[in-house]
Structures are given as structure tokens and as C-alpha cells.
Design an enzyme around this catalytic site. Structure first.
Site, PDB file in Angstrom:
ATOM      1  CB  CYS A   1      -0.900   0.005   1.227  1.00  0.00           C
ATOM      2  SG  CYS A   1       0.016   0.095   2.775  1.00  0.00           S
TER       3      CYS A   1
ATOM      4  CB  ALA B   1       4.214  -0.395   2.233  1.00  0.00           C
TER       5      ALA B   1
ATOM      6  NE  ARG C   1      11.952  -1.655   0.842  1.00  0.00           N
ATOM      7  CZ  ARG C   1      12.790  -0.776   0.345  1.00  0.00           C
ATOM      8  NH1 ARG C   1      13.367   0.120   1.124  1.00  0.00           N
ATOM      9  NH2 ARG C   1      13.047  -0.756  -0.943  1.00  0.00           N
TER      10      ARG C   1
ATOM     11  CG  HIS D   1       7.454   4.998  -4.198  1.00  0.00           C
ATOM     12  ND1 HIS D   1       7.346   4.114  -5.246  1.00  0.00           N
ATOM     13  CD2 HIS D   1       7.811   4.249  -3.117  1.00  0.00           C
ATOM     14  CE1 HIS D   1       7.624   2.904  -4.821  1.00  0.00           C
ATOM     15  NE2 HIS D   1       7.909   2.954  -3.537  1.00  0.00           N
TER      16      HIS D   1
END
Lengths: 461, 536
Positions: free
Chosen positions: B55, B58, B89, B187
């Protein structure tokens, strides 16, 4: 490591720092994987579903299948009904499970999507089932989510259809590994008692590598068995947080009496489990179990000086931590810091009181420890800085504290992301207790070996 | 078996009609005889299809913001979002001052039912105040999760007020999980925030050293960024900041003085790259430090951009030295890898980047794709004017920047820019499709059904993707390599990375465990005896 955690404790009223819990849907997803030929479905935006699948996959090193409603902003404003209907249609057409088990997220719960009505007006193929549980992430923890999905199973599937209850026991194993579920089944089988265990992730979350991809592995509780659970003589709910709500519902809906027991970790809780089975079914305890128990006592006696009097800190999910605390006490250890992230007193839950239960256990042994429900690992680390311990027991996240404070560390619980094999082997039953003793002794003796001056280094310990 | 339209259609026929129509547009068989091949991408996920996508939260907190090590990242939401993005991550970081590296901490407002009912702003305020008291960070980010937008918590004003109260930068990111259709929206949201509130806030007017560059879209997974930096520093570059692997808020503030921006992951950072060009006149260069050939090409392109003979000479010196060191090592692994085929399905950039490295090992990529890339990542940036933003993504804000009155400076003349663009990917990216061989498959938003079907059709020797399908594929007896987290190995970038990758891939193939899949009794008949009736 964790250099910003100070020794001085100040009261915090904000959120959590380094949580000792996660959110409901992952527990529901895990529970649903314990139904044979079931596809869990996450009714929310797809990020949750991916995160939950990833996390379970990392713990088990197994495929974790689940679908999602993949909310967009539009659905988030106007409701996710169309998304769920489309998903139900696609899932049955493409992936053909026998059951779809829908859970929710904070998104669909905040919107207020009415899942039962959506399911009723969806195209579900003949002979297929869609069940659901509401699992709002802003209540309780992943354990609450597990409990809610098991309740959903009872709600949708279990029915009382016989006049006389059958000579069979229902076992709700709680949020434990497939290795534990296998051990519990092994014990009940050794007793010669007919049983229904649900959910049951053995054969699903520990499936063999065969060179063929199997979307729905052979394991999992069968729907007809969960249905038949309504006809059983008694339900043993192992672990009040994860299992008692469903057992309670089964009693209310189908008249199956419930008995809530501790997760059978350690000698006392396993004894109680066997006694409950004997009491319900008047069977002689088989020699095999007596032998295992005697072996455990033998081991504990042989090795008591490895661990007696050692201080431990432990954290994790409430049912497992309660069992572990009791076992550590019966080993002569001192669990001085005991913490779970799962809060007590969740709305609508019939579960026990973690803090009270642990404090009672400690006070019997005359130990004045720190206990907290709804705490986090920042709390636990600060406690350890104020009162150091000889051993830390918990899930993988504990390794940062163990390194920062240089404490021997034993990995128990969920999730364990940095070691393998753990999910295949039990911590429950007498054999599980033997394994715990081996892990605890091993961690303490490895430390003794590491720290010993060369002239004090021993061959036999 | 190779794939053609016919067996692709047969595969898609198993879908309901509506799903088939949709999915067909997301799958392309490369055919270079066609002028251009259009793929549908960055559209909503089909409910129930078992996607690999995540999503916007994230994409924003997990990917772009999270690696900034000297910033405390507060997640405003119920516990899960913060928990799952905590250390999962592998964006590595180290700091001279261990009290200024907060990556091992997970901070969440841990919203409860009462926060949903009465609003969570007060708890967010308390959490920020406590974070300041405990961590004393120079900046804080606040990331929104799904319910935050619905209940109307105004995180932007809470952050502004908290920033004033504490005299530090507190930045709010409205990256609710349902925004857009994937990580990609996150992003964009993170890029906007960093550009608006961080980049250019530093005092530097001139670069502090020669050949000043930023590395954009490099998250230092398994130490990738450090390996790239090692080589670049050795050549003589001054690295101002890396966005955002091992990244620091303090460094990021001065990103505006660079003379060139390198773009590794185009998808996640091209917004900042574009905005830096527009606002400060700094061009960006598409680089790829995965694979030896790509690394060398990227280094030469950089040298060409600066056009300095000394730099060029030093570049060749370092390349020669590194090659001499790593080539013989890789040679031995090639023997194991040669002639094999791979799938490469990763987030938004690695599906492309790893193909060159595979090729160097003698492995052909027969299927590749992305979870959440856009058409420009597939087809190249020249299609951008043709991309229509659909209803699901239109609410993601565009940040419009204008040339900075004081600091805008053309780093190279327009004429030279045009000349260079003929030769190197300067402010340009040509996408994944151009690099793929005819007959290979490009798939957008690959799902579980297609994963299994494509494996049956193409029988790859190795499947490289993520954790969710790793064990599915391995159950089928096919090695699976995680190209998100490198199976806890790395670095895979640069010269040393290529060696690590070659070693790890060879290990995937050479592991003796594959020989034990079939139990001996399955293919060995029992010794036959006969039982004659009547005998005792």
C-alpha cells in the site's frame, strides 16, 4: 544498540515504542489457515494483507495464501461492498477453495461495512462457504484477531444436531505453532480419546516439499468436523485469550460445556490438561504419558543447578507467557519481569486478567516481579536496565535487548524470524517442556562457557 | 516451451471474462518488429486476485522515509502498520553517534477504539512530545494509515504546531494505505514532502568538493549503497547525500548543491529528480549499479557528463583494478549458471536492473515485471505525455516547483545537454521493454495464479521475486531468490555485489538438497517375489 533507551523510567501516555504485539487480522489469517481448503480473505486495502502474509511466511518459512479486497480511495469513502463481492466471485472462480474466511481491518471497520449482508448478497457457488469475523486492528492484538476468527468458525459452522453428545472432545489449541498442535493431538491420541481440533495448522504451515505446488495442503480442520464440534461432550479451550471466547460461544450455541485451561506449557499445565481429559472421559492415563512425565522430572532434577535461582525476563502473547511463567517458577527460576503487548479487558471478551494471574503465580513463589499487560519492549528494556536478569525469553524482537544488555536469549513465541525449525517442534506437553529445558539450559551454559576464565573452563557441566 | 499468443490466451481463458479482459492488457510478449508495445500499468488491483502489492503507507514510510536514520518516524494508526515496517526492509545504516540512529525503534500512536471514535490528534500530540523528550531528534516524520483519513485527524496541523513547539522539523505525510493503487502513491507522497520540507533547507551555496553528486533511489539494502559509494569515492566523487539508504536528514538538506543526481530506482524517486532539475537546474542520470557491465557503463556515463580528462582516467583506472579483482572469481560461478533461465518479478525497478547481471552469468531472463511500476518504467519516459491519470490515482497531489531565484543554475549548457543526451541517459530512462529479448514476457502486477501458470509454461531454472512467493516456488522444486531482501545477504550492487550475487545464485543451483525431493521408494519397485498357493 538501542542507545536511546534510558534507565530512568518516565510515565508515557502516548503510543507504543517497540511493540510486543501486532494487530488483529494476522491472527485471524493464521486461524483461517487452520481450516482445510480455506482461503483467508482480508477486507481492507491490500497493504495489510501483504504485511500479514509476509510476516507469517517469515515465521513459518512456508507459503501463506490470502486474498484481499484491495480497497481504493473510492471504496474507502463509499464502502467496500462492491470490492468484496468481486473478490468472492474471483476467488471461487480462480482459486476454488471450499471456504473463504473473511476478516476485516481498521479501514473497513472504521467505514462500518456490514460483512454479513455483503456475503448474503454475493455469488457463492453451490457447496461453498464464506464465513467472517470482525477484526478491528484498533482493539486488542493479533491474539484477539485469532480468537475472533475461531469464534467466527463456531458461529458459522458448528451445529448441535444430535440428541446425545458424542464421546469426543473439542480442542481449541490457541495461537501456537503447528508443532504444538501436533503434540497436543499426539497426547489426546495417546489417551485414546476421539477429538476435534480447530483451528489446526499442522499439515498446512509445516507442509512437505514434494516438487509439486499445492494451493491447499492436506492439513487443516475439516468443515464437517468443525460443524460436528457442536455435538461434542466438552470443549477444552487452551489459553483463555486465544480460545475461551469461541468455547464460550460453542457452549451458548450448542450446549457443549467449556473448560478453559492454560496453554499446556510446563509440567503443571500439562498435568492439568491430562487430568481434564481423564475427568471428561474416564480413561486411564497411558504409560507413555507417565513415562514422558517421569523423564521430564528426571531431566529437571538432573539439571536443576543449571537454572535454579536465575532471574528471567519474559514477554510475548499472554497465554504462552502465563504458561512459561508457571514453568519457570516450577524450575526454581525467578521471572522478575513479565510483559505482554496484548491489553487486558478487551470489549466483549470473556478472557482473564493477565496481570492478576501472573502476580498470583509469582506471589505463591514469593517473587515480587514487574508485570504488565499492554506494555511494550521499551518498558521491558527499561525494567531490565533497572533490575538486570540472567535470561531473556521472547520472540525475535528481543534479540536487540539481549545484545544491548548482553543477556542470554531464548526464542519462544511469535514471531521468530531469525531462526528456523522452531515451528516444527513443540513447546507444549511434557516433550515440549523438555525442549524448553534444553533451550534454557543451553543458553545459560553457553554463556557460562563463554565467560569462564580459561582455568575455569569445564569439560563436564 | 516458449510462450505465444495462443497458449497465453489458453492460460487467460481460465479467468472469468472480465478478469481476462483486464489481465490481458498487463501482459506483453516482446516483439521488436512492432514500433511500440503498450502495457497497462499502475491501475487498480483486481479484488481477490492474490496480488503481491502493498500500500501507499508501505511506499512512503516503509520505503522512502524509513531509511532516514537520524529522524524518528512516528506512525499514526493502530499498531500493525508500524510493527510490520519495523526492521523488515534491510535498509542498513550506521552513525558515528549511536544516539542519532533511530532505526531499531518502532514508534506508533497505537490507536485504540476511543481514538477512532473521538479522534486521535491528542494522542498524536502526546506521542510526538514524548518522542522529542526521549530521542531528541532533529526531525520527526508522521505517517498516516488507513483510518486516519477517514476519521479526519488533521495530522498536517498537528505536525506544524508540534514543530513550532519544539523548534524542530515535524513533517506529516498523508500516505493512507488506500491512496492510489499500490506502494507507488506512497513514493510520490514522500517525494513531495522531502522536496517541500527538507531539500534546500541547508545553508550550502556551493558544493563542498569536486564532482558533487547525490544518489537518488538507493536504499542501501544489504549495504548496496555503501559498495557503490566505495567505488565512487575512490574515483573522486563527492557524495552529498543518498536518498535515502543510510540517509541523513542533515545531509539531505543540502542536496540542492549537487552538480549531478544519479537515479538508481527510477520509480520511487524520479519525482525528486525532476523537481531538482526544475528548481536548481541539476540534470539527473539514470544509472544502474547492479551488474558489472551496467556499473561500468554508469561510471563511464558519469565521467562523460563531467567531461574532465582526469576524472575519466581515474574512472578507467578503478574499473580496470576492480575488474581484474572480481572477474576471475565470477568466472568460476558462470560454469554453474550458464544456460539457465530466470524469472525476475520485483517491485518497481529491480525487475529490470538484475537482467544484465543474470546475463553476465549466462542466465536469460524469460519473464520480468513489476508490482507497481508505471508505463514509463516499462516503455520509457517518452510515453509520459500519453499517460492518463485514472480516477484511482488522481487524488495524489502533484507538487509544482519553479526555478529557485537565487540558486537555480544550469549545470551544463543546453547545447552540451543535448549532445550528451544523444549518448547517455541524461534526464531520461528508456524502460524495461527495450532491453528484453524477443519472445520474453513482461507482466505487470503478476498474481499467484499467473505465477504458477507461467512456471508450468516456461519452466524457469530460478525464480527471483519476494518472500510471499518464495516458498510457493520452492515447493515446486525450483530455486527462488529474493530480490527485495537478498535472502539476508548482500550487497548485490557494484563489483563486490556482483560476486556476492554470483555466489548466492550458484548456491541456489548447487545445493544438494534438491536431490532429495523424490523419496527413493517412489521410483524403486519392491523386489518382486511370488507367493505360491498351497505352500506353508
Amino acid at each position: 544498540m538501542l542507545d536511546c533507551t534510558s534507565k530512568e523510567i518516565r510515565k508515557r501516555a502516548g503510543g507504543a515504542i517497540n511493540p510486543a504485539k501486532t494487530c488483529q487480522p494476522i491472527g485471524a489469517m493464521y486461524a483461517a489457515l487452520g481450516i482445510h481448503k480455506c482461503l483467508p480473505h482480508s477486507h481492507g486495502s491490500q497493504g495489510c494483507c501483504s504485511y500479514h502474509r509476509m510476516h507469517l511466511t517469515r515465521h513459518f518459512r512456508e507459503p501463506v495464501m490470502a486474498s484481499t479486497s484491495s480497497f481504493t480511495e473510492g471504496a474507502s469513502v463509499f464502502g467496500g461492498s462492491a470490492n468484496l463481492k468481486t473478490a468472492i466471485k474471483n476467488v471461487f472462480a480462480i482459486y476454488n477453495p471450499d471456504v473463504m474466511a473473511v476478516h476485516t481491518t481498521c479501514l473497513s471497520e472504521t467505514i462500518g461495512d456490514d460483512i454479513p449482508s455483503i456475503i448474503k448478497t454475493s455469488e457463492v457457488p453451490e457447496g461453498k462457504l464464506v464465513i467472517h469475523a470482525n477484526t478491528p486492528s484498533y482493539q486488542g492484538s493479533h491474539i484477539t484477531g485469532f480468537s475472533n476468527m475461531v469464534k467466527g468458525m463456531v458461529n458459522y459452522l458448528s451445529r448441535a444436531t444430535t440428541e446425545v453428545k458424542k464421546e469426543q472432545v473439542n480442542i481449541i489449541p490457541g495461537f501456537v505453532n503447528p508443532g504444538d498442535m501436533r503434540e497436543i493431538k499426539g497426547i489426546v491420541e495417546a489417551m485414546g480419546i476421539k477429538y476435534i481440533m480447530f483451528p489446526d495448522t499442522s499439515g498446512v504451515m509445516d507442509s512437505p516439499l514434494t516438487g509439486r505446488s499445492v494451493m491447499y495442503p492436506g492439513g487443516g480442520a475439516k468443515v464437517e468436523d468443525i460443524a460436528d464440534a457442536g455435538n461434542s461432550k466438552i470443549t477444552l479451550a487452551l489459553g483463555s485469550y486465544a480460545s475461551s471466547d469461541a468455547a464460550h460461544l460453542l457452549e451458548r450455541n450448542c450446549g457443549v460445556p467449556e473448560m478453559v485451561l492454560k496453554t499446556p506449557i510446563g509440567i503443571k499445565a500439562t498435568d492439568q490438561f491430562l487430568m481434564a481429559l481423564r475427568q471428561g472421559f474416564v480413561k486411564k492415563i497411558p504409560y507413555q504419558m507417565e513415562e514422558e512425565r517421569g523423564q521430564l522430572v528426571d531431566i529437571l532434577t538432573d539439571t536443576h543447578y543449571h537454572f535454579h535461582g536465575k532471574k528471567a525476563a519474559l514477554f510475548g502473547d499472554p497465554d504462552v507467557v502465563i504458561g512459561l511463567t508457571e514453568f519457570l517458577l516450577s524450575m526454581g527460576m525467578k521471572p522478575v519481569h513479565v510483559l505482554t503487548g496484548t491489553p487486558g479487558g478487551v470489549i466483549g471478551a470473556t478472557v482473564g486478567d493477565f496481570e492478576k494471574e501472573i502476580k498470583e503465580l509469582l506471589s505463591i513463589s514469593g517473587i515480587d516481579g514487574r508485570v504488565k499487560a499492554g506494555g511494550d519492549l521499551f518498558d521491558l528494556h527499561q525494567w531490565i536496565k533497572n533490575e538486570p536478569v540472567d535470561l531473556l525469553i521472547g520472540n525475535t524482537y528481543g534479540k536487540y535487548i539481549a545484545r544491548a544488555e548482553d543477556i542470554p536469549f531464548v526464542r519462544v513465541g511469535f514471531p521468530i524470524l531469525d531462526r528456523s525449525v522452531h515451528s516444527y517442534l513443540p513447546i507444549v506437553g511434557y516433550r515440549g517442556a523438555m525442549r524448553l529445558v534444553e533451550m534454557i539450559s543451553g543458553a545459560l551454559l553457553d554463556r557460562a562457557d563463554r565467560d569462564a576464565a580459561e582455568e575455569d573452563f569445564e569439560l563436564v557441566m | 516451451m516458449s510462450l505465444n499468443e495462443k497458449n497465453l490466451n489458453a492460460m487467460l481463458d481460465q479467468y472469468p471474462a472480465k478478469v481476462k479482459r483486464n489481465r490481458k492488457k498487463h501482459i506483453v510478449i516482446k516483439d521488436s518488429s512492432l514500433a511500440m508495445q503498450e502495457i497497462e500499468a499502475n491501475t487498480r488491483t483486481i479484488p481477490g486476485i492474490i496480488t503481491n502489492r502493498g500500500c501507499a503507507f508501505a511506499g512512503c514510510k516503509g520505503v522512502v522515509l524509513g531509511p532516514l536514520k537520524d529522524v524518528v518516524h512516528v506512525v499514526h494508526g493502530p499498531i500493525g502498520c508500524a510493527y510490520y515496517s519495523w526492521l523488515t526492509r534491510r535498509n542498513k545504516a550506521k552513525s558515528d553517534d549511536p544516539e542519532k540512529n533511530f532505526l531499531t525503534y518502532c514508534v506508533s500512536t497505537d490507536m485504540q477504539e476511543s481514538d477512532i471514535v473521538f479522534g486521535g490528534e491528542k494522542k498524536l500530540v502526546r506521542t510526538i512530545d514524548e518522542v522529542v523528550e526521549i530521542f531528541k531528534p532533529s526531525a520527526i516524520t508522521v505517517s498516516a494509515t488507513c483510518p486516519v483519513g477517514l476519521i479526519g485527524d488533521d495530522i498536517q496541523s498537528v505536525a506544524r504546531e508540534a514543530g513550532k513547539r519544539h523548534g524542530i522539523n515535524v513533517m506529516a505525510f498523508s500516505c493512507e494505505g488506500y491512496k492510489g493503487v499500490s506502494q507507488s502513491a506512497g513514493h510520490h507522497i514522500a517525494n513531495n514532502g522531502l522536496m517541500e520540507w527538507v531539500i534546500g533547507q541547508g545553508d550550502l551555496e556551493e558544493p563542498p568538493g569536486k564532482y558533487a553528486i547525490n544518489i537518488l533511489g538507493e536504499y542501501n539494502i544489504g549495504g548496496d549503497g555503501w559498495e557503490v559509494e566505495r567505488v565512487l569515492k575512490d574515483i573522486g566523487y563527492t557524495i552529498l547525500t543518498v536518498m535515502t539508504g543510510n540517509g541523513s536528514y542533515e545531509e539531505l538538506k543540502n542536496a540542492h548543491v549537487s552538480q549531478l543526481n544519479l537515479v538508481q530506482c527510477h520509480r520511487s524517486i524520479n519525482y525528486i529528480a525532476e523537481m531538482l532539475e526544475k528548481k536548481y537546474g541539476t540534470p539527473w542520470l539514470k544509472v544502474n549499479f547492479i551488474g558489472i557491465r551496467s556499473t561500468i557503463e554508469s561510471l563511464r556515463n558519469m565521467a562523460l557528463y563531467f567531461g574532465d580528462p582526469d576524472l575519466l582516467a581515474r574512472t578507467e583506472e578503478v574499473i580496470a583494478r576492480e575488474l581484474a579483482r572480481v572477474e576471475p572469481v565470477i568466472e568460476q560461478y558462470k560454469k554453474i549458471c550458464f544456460g539457465k533461465t530466470a524469472f525476475s518479478f520485483v517491485g518497481g525497478s529491480r525487475g529490470h536492473h538484475y537482467q544484465g547481471l543474470y546475463e553476465e552469468l549466462g542466465i536469460e531472463t524469460v519473464l520480468a515485471g513489476y508490482e507497481f511500476a508505471h508505463r514509463d518504467d516499462y516503455e520509457g519516459r517518452e510515453v509520459i505525455p500519453q499517460i492518463k491519470t485514472d480516477a484511482d490515482s488522481k487524488n495524489i497531489p502533484e507538487l509544482h516547483v519553479t526555478p529557485d531565484e537565487k540558486r537555480y543554475r544550469l549545470k551544463i549548457s543546453e547545447k552540451r545537454m543535448a549532445e550528451l543526451q544523444e549518448r547517455i541517459p541524461l534526464s531520461n530512462y528508456k524502460g524495461i521493454i527495450t532491453d528484453m529479448k524477443d519472445g520474453s514476457i513482461i507482466v505487470d502486477d503478476l498474481n499467484h495464479f499467473e505465477t504458477e501458470e507461467f512456471i508450468k509454461l516456461l519452466k524457469p531454472d530460478i525464480f527471483s521475486s519476494g518472500i510471499k512467493d518464495k516458498y510457493v516456488v520452492q515447493k515446486m522444486g525450483i530455486p527462488s531468490k529474493q530480490l527485495h531482501n537478498y535472502d539476508y545477504s548482500g550487497p548485490y550492487a557494484g563489483f563486490n555485489g556482483a560476486v556476492n550475487f554470483a555466489r548466492d545464485i550458484s548456491m541456489c543451483f548447487a545445493s544438494p538438497t534438491w536431490n532429495f525431493i523424490d523419496p527413493p521408494w517412489r521410483n524403486t519397485p519392491l523386489l518382486e517375489g511370488t507367493i505360491e498357493e498351497g505352500e506353508a
